[in-house]
Design an enzyme around this catalytic site. Structure first.
Site, PDB file in Angstrom:
ATOM      1  N   LYS A   1       0.832  -1.207   0.000  1.00  0.00           N
ATOM      2  CA  LYS A   1       0.000   0.000   0.000  1.00  0.00           C
ATOM      3  C   LYS A   1       0.872   1.265   0.000  1.00  0.00           C
ATOM      4  CE  LYS A   1      -3.444  -2.701  -0.217  1.00  0.00           C
ATOM      5  NZ  LYS A   1      -4.447  -3.272   0.649  1.00  0.00           N
TER       6      LYS A   1
HETATM    7  C1  LIG Z   1      -5.425  -4.435   1.016  1.00  0.00           C
HETATM    8  C2  LIG Z   1      -6.891  -4.236   1.077  1.00  0.00           C
HETATM    9  C3  LIG Z   1      -7.631  -4.498   2.243  1.00  0.00           C
HETATM   10  C4  LIG Z   1      -7.063  -5.211   3.426  1.00  0.00           C
HETATM   11  O1  LIG Z   1      -5.971  -4.591   3.996  1.00  0.00           O
HETATM   12  P1  LIG Z   1      -5.130  -5.397   5.116  1.00  0.00           P
HETATM   13  O2  LIG Z   1      -4.379  -4.294   5.808  1.00  0.00           O
HETATM   14  O3  LIG Z   1      -4.247  -6.335   4.380  1.00  0.00           O
HETATM   15  O4  LIG Z   1      -6.083  -6.080   6.001  1.00  0.00           O
HETATM   16  C5  LIG Z   1      -8.972  -4.165   2.261  1.00  0.00           C
HETATM   17  N1  LIG Z   1      -9.582  -3.632   1.197  1.00  0.00           N
HETATM   18  C6  LIG Z   1      -8.916  -3.378   0.040  1.00  0.00           C
HETATM   19  C7  LIG Z   1      -9.648  -2.768  -1.106  1.00  0.00           C
HETATM   20  C8  LIG Z   1      -7.551  -3.712  -0.052  1.00  0.00           C
HETATM   21  O5  LIG Z   1      -6.911  -3.512  -1.218  1.00  0.00           O
END
Ligand SMILES: *Cc1c(COP(=O)(O)O)cnc(C)c1O
Length: 382
Positions: free
Chosen positions: A181
């Protein structure tokens, strides 16, 4: 050349911050996490920020504190990561999966309204690729039907909607610091809200429901006693992760600018290129550019999405697909959660891939990707 799909931007600053925490002897949630929460809160301009071990945990607790329970319905877009809908199932509620728009990959707001029933409690808009959903329209619907809005902003730090910071609209907004991210803590998440009761309850629920956190219990001012009002979860983050987060936040604006620069280079090269449908970011939004979607005009090409990705892979360019639509997974199919009417999501899924886009991607790598994509498209023109 070998170009990874993603590489986190980690320098000595993060390494040193982590080693300071480890040397301090207090490795789990404590002062560093509270510092990260405070700095994050102030960056996104939110009254409360609660650090958690993932965005999934944030979404789960958000739905829990607004009162989602067995038998309720929560509206989610078809094109998202499974976490968005799985957390609805964890509470015994039903994710109602609706179609997206072709141009933006965002939830189709007309379809939201068609799917509202007397069991609907909440909407989870997913700010796909880092582009905010049309929050004015979603908030209007929410008000009209008395629904909560829980933002899935896993892609969208930072992002703007009509000159407002992401998360300034809606009841609770959830962010991810997973390694791919826009900022990372390795694993991690954050929930923001302006409701202090929900904030307090999420803080308690992140650590078993214990009404006093470990820091307070074990520090000199603390006491060993505590109570549990309701059983919580093990969703706290640690100071090790938060130390990375504090350093990443210091660089977020520069990292964002670099993503915008790369997106601009891609846009300049691809917008007029035959063989592609441009991915649209609406004029009233500022994207975080977590993802750069490339959409193939299959009708004009002799090649499909998968072979296109394979060709790129063979010359050293890794790409990915975001996402496999929820309604294609066995669980959702078997349990009657794939209602149908997903024409736009099918269209998008068939022809989309995500190109590498991250701050440490070099100009020479961006140029190479543009060059190769252009060449493959020309060679495979129908
Ligand atoms: C990555 C992601 C999540 C989950 O994030 P985590 O921190 O890995 O739990 C939720 N929604 C979307 C759209 C994502 O891309």
């Amino acid at each position: 050349m070998k170009i990874q799909f993603h590489r986190a931007s980690i320098s000595d600053d993060e390494v040193n911050a982590v080693s300071d925490v480890i040397r301090s002897g207090w490795l789990t949630m404590g002062l560093k996490t509270f510092e990260f929460e405070e700095k994050f809160r102030s960056y996104v301009n939110a009254p409360h920020a609660i650090a958690l071990n993932s965005c999934t945990a944030a979404l789960h607790l958000a739905l829990k504190v607004i009162g989602v329970k067995e038998g309720d319905e929560v509206i989610v877009p078809a094109m998202t990561f499974a976490a968005t809908a799985n957390v609805v199932l964890h509470l015994g509620a039903r994710p109602v999966i609706v179609d997206i728009e072709r141009d933006t990959h965002l939830i189709d707001i007309k379809k939201i309204e068609e799917n509202i029933t007397d069991k609907t409690r909440a909407i989870i808009p997913v700010h796909y690729s880092g582009q905010s959903c049309d929050m004015d329209e979603i908030m209007k619907l929410a008000k009209l039907y008395g629904l909560y809005v829980i933002g899935d902003a896993a892609h969208a730090l930072p992002a703007g909607y009509r000159h407002k910071m992401i998360g300034s609209m809606g009841d609770i907004t959830c962010f991810s610091f997973y390694v791919t991210k826009t900022i990372t803590t390795g694993e991690g998440g954050m929930a923001i809200t302006s409701n202090s009761e929900w904030a307090d309850r999420m803080r308690t629920l992140r650590l078993h429901g214990i009404n006093r956190d470990a820091w307070k219990r074990y520090s000199f001012e603390g006491t060993w006693q505590y109570d549990i009002d309701e059983p919580g979860y093990k969703y706290n983050t640690t100071d090790i992760n938060s130390a990375i987060g504090v350093e990443q936040l210091k660089k977020i604006e520069g990292m964002w600018q670099r993503r915008i620069e790369i997106a601009q280079k891609y846009n300049d090269a691809f917008f007029s290129l035959e063989g592609l449908f441009p991915y649209v970011v609406k004029g009233d939004r500022e994207s975080s550019w977590h993802l750069y979607p490339l959409r193939l005009n299959l009708e004009g090409l002799k090649i499909d999405r998968d072979s296109f990705m394979n060709e790129l892979k063979e010359i050293g360019i890794s790409t990915s697909v975001h996402f496999i639509p929820l309604y294609k997974f066995s669980y959702y199919l078997k349990n009657g959660l794939a209602a149908g009417g997903y024409g736009n999501c099918d269209w998008v899924f068939e022809r989309s891939l995500s190109l590498p886009i991250y701050p440490d991607l070099e100009d020479s790598e961006v140029d190479y990707i543009i060059d190769r994509v252009t060449e493959i498209l020309k060679r495979n023109k129908r």
